[in-house]
Scaffold this motif. Structure first.
Motif, PDB file in Angstrom:
ATOM      1  N   LEU A 233       0.836  -1.203   0.000  1.00  0.00           N
ATOM      2  CA  LEU A 233       0.000   0.000   0.000  1.00  0.00           C
ATOM      3  C   LEU A 233       0.872   1.256   0.000  1.00  0.00           C
ATOM      4  O   LEU A 233       0.567   2.235  -0.678  1.00  0.00           O
ATOM      5  N   ALA A 234       1.970   1.199   0.762  1.00  0.00           N
ATOM      6  CA  ALA A 234       2.879   2.350   0.795  1.00  0.00           C
ATOM      7  C   ALA A 234       3.484   2.600  -0.592  1.00  0.00           C
ATOM      8  O   ALA A 234       3.638   3.750  -1.022  1.00  0.00           O
ATOM      9  N   GLN A 235       3.787   1.521  -1.305  1.00  0.00           N
ATOM     10  CA  GLN A 235       4.379   1.656  -2.641  1.00  0.00           C
ATOM     11  C   GLN A 235       3.414   2.259  -3.648  1.00  0.00           C
ATOM     12  O   GLN A 235       3.823   2.752  -4.686  1.00  0.00           O
ATOM     13  N   LEU A 236       2.104   2.128  -3.360  1.00  0.00           N
ATOM     14  CA  LEU A 236       1.105   2.575  -4.335  1.00  0.00           C
ATOM     15  C   LEU A 236       0.592   3.982  -4.032  1.00  0.00           C
ATOM     16  O   LEU A 236      -0.410   4.415  -4.603  1.00  0.00           O
ATOM     17  N   GLU A 237       1.284   4.695  -3.156  1.00  0.00           N
ATOM     18  CA  GLU A 237       0.785   6.008  -2.751  1.00  0.00           C
ATOM     19  C   GLU A 237       0.651   6.990  -3.914  1.00  0.00           C
ATOM     20  O   GLU A 237      -0.249   7.828  -3.927  1.00  0.00           O
ATOM     21  N   GLU A 238       1.509   6.835  -4.886  1.00  0.00           N
ATOM     22  CA  GLU A 238       1.428   7.752  -6.047  1.00  0.00           C
ATOM     23  C   GLU A 238       0.299   7.360  -7.016  1.00  0.00           C
ATOM     24  O   GLU A 238       0.039   8.078  -7.984  1.00  0.00           O
TER      25      GLU A 238
END
Lengths: 261, 261
Positions: A233-238
């Protein structure tokens, strides 16, 4: 030669019409004419198929044993009203419209090809299951016969079943394709060759064809691997939209594997 | 015979360990031992592979050229600390853990098989791309050589790329599989044979392998067919979770096709 001597009138000039028209012609059916609202495309298709063109408002002149309506869903009912009343079998090719749209015609039916048809003409019909529905036994027999001549499988479904199937097909085709688009985009952003995923995609399908997909579900959501889920989820913030999709599908997988779907 | 004379120590006794161990043995590598925290499963796997078993706290006694850590993601770092310091190449097989987890070992690397491995042993490794990363040229050469001997493809990715790939793989495998589970469930509820969707699923994959999926997207969302979308949402009222997924994926497809993703 099979007995394909009964005449077919094709209504429409889009992807489904051109694919079916070509198949009818190649299998030796008597293609009476193409009818279309779009005169330019209709004339072009008629020419390609070596048959006559009629405008829809000339439909009363047409004589055929089978009228195949291959127009957009919204136009099915209106178009069917313009076809000559009589004993001919009149079918539409829509996944969503009920057979009742054709109520003007006593011998009505549905002839829905469950496949993603491209504008390029398909030559293999063994991988196109047709969903059939008919108002009477004779109409059903005609549709089954056409399927046999095309080399296609057929399934008899009523309008409710077909509507449900249409949702399932959107999920199985449109949604999975879109997710594969997302995964490709993530790889392109990371400068990783998207082909690296192809063996995994092939294996995913191979398993889903031979098992209930729920029974072979793997991944962090089914394992309850919170650490990995948080990292993802952190990786998909953008990509907030993909992040929301990730979250929702993860919850759905977890619910399914806990028997709470 | 290829030169597989260097010794491999396998750490773990789960799906990845048993699949890799069997492959190493079949390809003629010298399998020194199996190490495992789970003594029962470890002994069983060692026996199956015709090699010795060691507990993790006995790891200092083990001599090998290559240590392959195939344990759960969370345990990689801890396990790597227990392995003997030295010149041996030490790799883990995780998609999510950075290579830095192995910082005790100067010759460290990553040997991540990007495939859904089942508990049944895999005999075909040509469809398993390995993602390789290494701290030095020699370690990388060892990993490439092992891939060659297994008949597997390899890709060199750094830890960030591999982390991104892992998200993409979850999307491409876990999520699509779950959606196929949903579509199957909808068909079962409507008493329609789920096999009717198989040709469409095959074609969806075939197109995604040869095109950018975004370029071949079809369906009501991309057409902006509001009538069908409303009908589908109404049909999914008894499945609120799937309804939410339908809505979100539809919005994402529409945004993508309008260039607003």
């Amino acid at each position: 030669m099979p007995d394909n001597s009964f005449g077919i009138a094709l209504i429409g000039a889009g992807r489904v019409a051109s694919n079916l028209g070509t198949a009818f012609k190649l299998r030796g059916f008597e293609l009476q004419c193409v009818l279309s609202r779009n005169e330019e495309r209709g004339r072009l298709l008629a020419e390609e198929l070596g048959t006559h063109f009629f405008r829809l408002n000339e439909a009363e002149q047409v004589r055929a044993h089978l009228f195949v309506i291959a127009v957009s869903d919204d136009a099915v009912q209106e178009v069917s009203e313009q076809l000559p009343a009589g004993e001919a079998v009149v079918v539409h090719t829509s996944g969503t419209r009920p057979m009742a749209d054709l109520s003007k015609h006593p011998n009505r039916g549905v002839f829905y090809p469950l496949q993603t048809l491209t504008s390029a003409v398909r030559h293999q019909w063994s991988d196109v299951p047709f969903c059939l529905e008919a108002s009477c036994h004779d109409a059903l027999a005609v549709l089954k016969d056409v399927c046999t001549q095309l080399g296609a499988q057929h399934y008899e479904l009523n309008s409710d079943q077909r509507a449900r199937l249409h949702v399932a097909a959107v999920i199985a085709n449109n949604f999975t394709n879109h997710l594969w688009g997302w995964s490709r985009r993530l790889l392109e952003e990371a400068e990783v060759d998207p082909a690296i995923l192809h063996p995994l995609m092939r294996e995913t399908l191979a398993k889903a064809l031979t098992h209930d997909p729920y029974g072979v579900q793997t991944g962090p959501a089914v394992r309850g691997d919170e650490q990995t889920l948080r990292k993802h989820l952190a990786q998909l913030e953008e990509h907030p939209r993909l992040r929301a999709i990730y979250q929702l599908l993860t919850e759905s997988i977890a619910a399914q594997s806990n028997g709470k779907l």
